[in-house]
Design a protein around this motif. Structure first.
Motif, PDB file in Angstrom:
ATOM      1  N   LYS A 193       0.820  -1.207   0.000  1.00  0.00           N
ATOM      2  CA  LYS A 193       0.000   0.000   0.000  1.00  0.00           C
ATOM      3  C   LYS A 193       0.858   1.262   0.000  1.00  0.00           C
ATOM      4  O   LYS A 193       0.497   2.264  -0.636  1.00  0.00           O
ATOM      5  CB  LYS A 193      -0.959   0.010   1.185  1.00  0.00           C
ATOM      6  CG  LYS A 193      -0.324   0.195   2.547  1.00  0.00           C
ATOM      7  CD  LYS A 193      -1.379   0.217   3.639  1.00  0.00           C
ATOM      8  CE  LYS A 193      -0.840   0.646   4.996  1.00  0.00           C
ATOM      9  NZ  LYS A 193       0.419   0.052   5.401  1.00  0.00           N
ATOM     10  N   ASP A 194       2.008   1.239   0.718  1.00  0.00           N
ATOM     11  CA  ASP A 194       2.831   2.440   0.744  1.00  0.00           C
ATOM     12  C   ASP A 194       3.409   2.756  -0.637  1.00  0.00           C
ATOM     13  O   ASP A 194       3.506   3.913  -1.032  1.00  0.00           O
ATOM     14  CB  ASP A 194       3.958   2.310   1.774  1.00  0.00           C
ATOM     15  CG  ASP A 194       4.772   1.040   1.616  1.00  0.00           C
ATOM     16  OD1 ASP A 194       4.338   0.136   0.880  1.00  0.00           O
ATOM     17  OD2 ASP A 194       5.844   0.954   2.247  1.00  0.00           O
ATOM     18  N   ARG A 195       3.745   1.720  -1.406  1.00  0.00           N
ATOM     19  CA  ARG A 195       4.250   1.941  -2.764  1.00  0.00           C
ATOM     20  C   ARG A 195       3.143   2.472  -3.669  1.00  0.00           C
ATOM     21  O   ARG A 195       3.323   3.418  -4.428  1.00  0.00           O
ATOM     22  CB  ARG A 195       4.800   0.632  -3.338  1.00  0.00           C
ATOM     23  CG  ARG A 195       5.531   0.794  -4.666  1.00  0.00           C
ATOM     24  CD  ARG A 195       5.903  -0.566  -5.253  1.00  0.00           C
ATOM     25  NE  ARG A 195       6.603  -1.417  -4.318  1.00  0.00           N
ATOM     26  CZ  ARG A 195       7.898  -1.299  -4.018  1.00  0.00           C
ATOM     27  NH1 ARG A 195       8.605  -0.322  -4.569  1.00  0.00           N
ATOM     28  NH2 ARG A 195       8.467  -2.127  -3.161  1.00  0.00           N
ATOM     29  N   LEU A 196       1.954   1.892  -3.552  1.00  0.00           N
ATOM     30  CA  LEU A 196       0.828   2.288  -4.385  1.00  0.00           C
ATOM     31  C   LEU A 196       0.419   3.724  -4.119  1.00  0.00           C
ATOM     32  O   LEU A 196       0.221   4.521  -5.035  1.00  0.00           O
ATOM     33  CB  LEU A 196      -0.351   1.348  -4.134  1.00  0.00           C
ATOM     34  CG  LEU A 196      -1.555   1.477  -5.051  1.00  0.00           C
ATOM     35  CD1 LEU A 196      -1.182   1.070  -6.469  1.00  0.00           C
ATOM     36  CD2 LEU A 196      -2.697   0.609  -4.546  1.00  0.00           C
ATOM     37  N   PHE A 197       0.308   4.097  -2.846  1.00  0.00           N
ATOM     38  CA  PHE A 197      -0.149   5.439  -2.496  1.00  0.00           C
ATOM     39  C   PHE A 197       0.933   6.492  -2.747  1.00  0.00           C
ATOM     40  O   PHE A 197       0.635   7.638  -3.057  1.00  0.00           O
ATOM     41  CB  PHE A 197      -0.587   5.489  -1.029  1.00  0.00           C
ATOM     42  CG  PHE A 197      -1.805   4.646  -0.741  1.00  0.00           C
ATOM     43  CD1 PHE A 197      -2.611   4.186  -1.770  1.00  0.00           C
ATOM     44  CD2 PHE A 197      -2.140   4.306   0.555  1.00  0.00           C
ATOM     45  CE1 PHE A 197      -3.733   3.399  -1.523  1.00  0.00           C
ATOM     46  CE2 PHE A 197      -3.262   3.529   0.827  1.00  0.00           C
ATOM     47  CZ  PHE A 197      -4.053   3.077  -0.220  1.00  0.00           C
ATOM     48  N   GLN A 198       2.195   6.094  -2.608  1.00  0.00           N
ATOM     49  CA  GLN A 198       3.277   7.031  -2.876  1.00  0.00           C
ATOM     50  C   GLN A 198       3.322   7.406  -4.357  1.00  0.00           C
ATOM     51  O   GLN A 198       3.515   8.563  -4.709  1.00  0.00           O
ATOM     52  CB  GLN A 198       4.619   6.429  -2.457  1.00  0.00           C
ATOM     53  CG  GLN A 198       5.810   7.354  -2.697  1.00  0.00           C
ATOM     54  CD  GLN A 198       7.129   6.718  -2.277  1.00  0.00           C
ATOM     55  OE1 GLN A 198       7.182   5.550  -1.902  1.00  0.00           O
ATOM     56  NE2 GLN A 198       8.186   7.490  -2.329  1.00  0.00           N
ATOM     57  N   GLU A 199       3.109   6.422  -5.214  1.00  0.00           N
ATOM     58  CA  GLU A 199       3.151   6.663  -6.650  1.00  0.00           C
ATOM     59  C   GLU A 199       1.879   7.312  -7.166  1.00  0.00           C
ATOM     60  O   GLU A 199       1.897   8.019  -8.172  1.00  0.00           O
ATOM     61  CB  GLU A 199       3.420   5.349  -7.391  1.00  0.00           C
ATOM     62  CG  GLU A 199       4.782   4.743  -7.108  1.00  0.00           C
ATOM     63  CD  GLU A 199       4.976   3.409  -7.811  1.00  0.00           C
ATOM     64  OE1 GLU A 199       4.038   2.973  -8.498  1.00  0.00           O
ATOM     65  OE2 GLU A 199       6.061   2.827  -7.665  1.00  0.00           O
ATOM     66  N   GLN A 200       0.757   7.062  -6.471  1.00  0.00           N
ATOM     67  CA  GLN A 200      -0.531   7.583  -6.942  1.00  0.00           C
ATOM     68  C   GLN A 200      -1.300   8.175  -5.750  1.00  0.00           C
ATOM     69  O   GLN A 200      -2.310   7.640  -5.295  1.00  0.00           O
ATOM     70  CB  GLN A 200      -1.339   6.463  -7.578  1.00  0.00           C
ATOM     71  CG  GLN A 200      -0.610   5.812  -8.751  1.00  0.00           C
ATOM     72  CD  GLN A 200      -1.335   4.601  -9.286  1.00  0.00           C
ATOM     73  OE1 GLN A 200      -2.412   4.710  -9.866  1.00  0.00           O
ATOM     74  NE2 GLN A 200      -0.760   3.420  -9.078  1.00  0.00           N
ATOM     75  N   PRO A 201      -0.820   9.315  -5.219  1.00  0.00           N
ATOM     76  CA  PRO A 201      -1.423   9.905  -4.020  1.00  0.00           C
ATOM     77  C   PRO A 201      -2.855  10.388  -4.229  1.00  0.00           C
ATOM     78  O   PRO A 201      -3.593  10.531  -3.256  1.00  0.00           O
ATOM     79  CB  PRO A 201      -0.485  11.058  -3.677  1.00  0.00           C
ATOM     80  CG  PRO A 201       0.169  11.410  -4.983  1.00  0.00           C
ATOM     81  CD  PRO A 201       0.340  10.103  -5.687  1.00  0.00           C
TER      82      PRO A 201
END
Length: 207
Positions: A193-201
């Motif tokens: 989730k941290d990778r997903l949200f970091q790339e697509q805030p």
């Protein structure tokens, strides 16, 4: 807006001691995970018959390679038998930006350099089933004296202690099983989730 499930690619660094089967596992992954891009190294050695620039290696002059070192264009590099070898950062970054996962098979010392310059990579340590099996594999090659085998095993025992610096440890008891474990790691990493949200805030926009 929604979620783009692909996003940026991952750099997967696979290393481990001599005899752990890195080359065998990577060769098998070419069949089991054809979507992976295999990192192309740069070298100053002359092309061998049939080798293609940009496919087998990026062939460079000594001056060009040393310029790449000075400009910080290599994720790692080393010198063997009067020739340079290294991993160009630009090629890796281009593939990652295009959403492709890149696999880099490398020795333990090279992996340390990559981690310093690219800490966001995924570092996987390939383990042999046992030291006895490791010795059997090295002796099975039939290319080295017993003294050389003993020296390799001593080096391997030292390299095995480096596993603590890696994100994952994959047991190579069977090649197919090791490939499945590596692919499972990739799936899990893409779901973080941290990778997903970091790339697509702003992924919640439009929902």
């Amino acid at each position: 807006m929604g979620i783009d499930s692909k996003g940026r690619g991952l750099l997967i660094v696979l290393s481990g001691p001599s005899g752990a089967g890195k080359g065998t596992v990577c060769s098998a992954l070419r069949t089991h995970a054809p979507e992976l891009v295999y990192s192309v190294s740069a070298t100053t050695r002359k092309p061998r018959e049939g080798e293609v620039d940009g496919v087998n290696y990026f062939f460079k002059s000594k001056k060009e390679f040393e310029g790449m070192i000075e400009e910080g264009e290599l994720l790692e590099w080393a010198q063997y038998v009067n020739n340079y070898y290294g991993t160009p950062r630009r090629f890796v970054e281009e593939q990652l930006d295009a959403g492709r996962d890149v696999l880099l098979e490398i020795e333990v010392q090279g992996a340390k350099q990559v981690k310093e310059r690219f800490p966001e990579g995924i570092f996987i340590f390939l383990l042999p089933p046992s030291l006895d099996e490791l010795a059997s594999r090295i002796r099975g090659r039939g290319t080295e004296t017993e003294e050389a085998v003993v020296n390799r095993l001593k080096a391997a025992a030292k390299e095995l202690r480096e596993v603590e610096h890696y994100d994952y440890a994959v047991l190579n008891d069977r090649v197919e099983a090791a490939c499945d474990r590596v692919r499972s790691i990739l799936i899990a990493e893409h779901c973080r989730k941290d990778r997903l949200f970091q790339e697509q805030p702003d992924w919640l926009e439009g929902m």
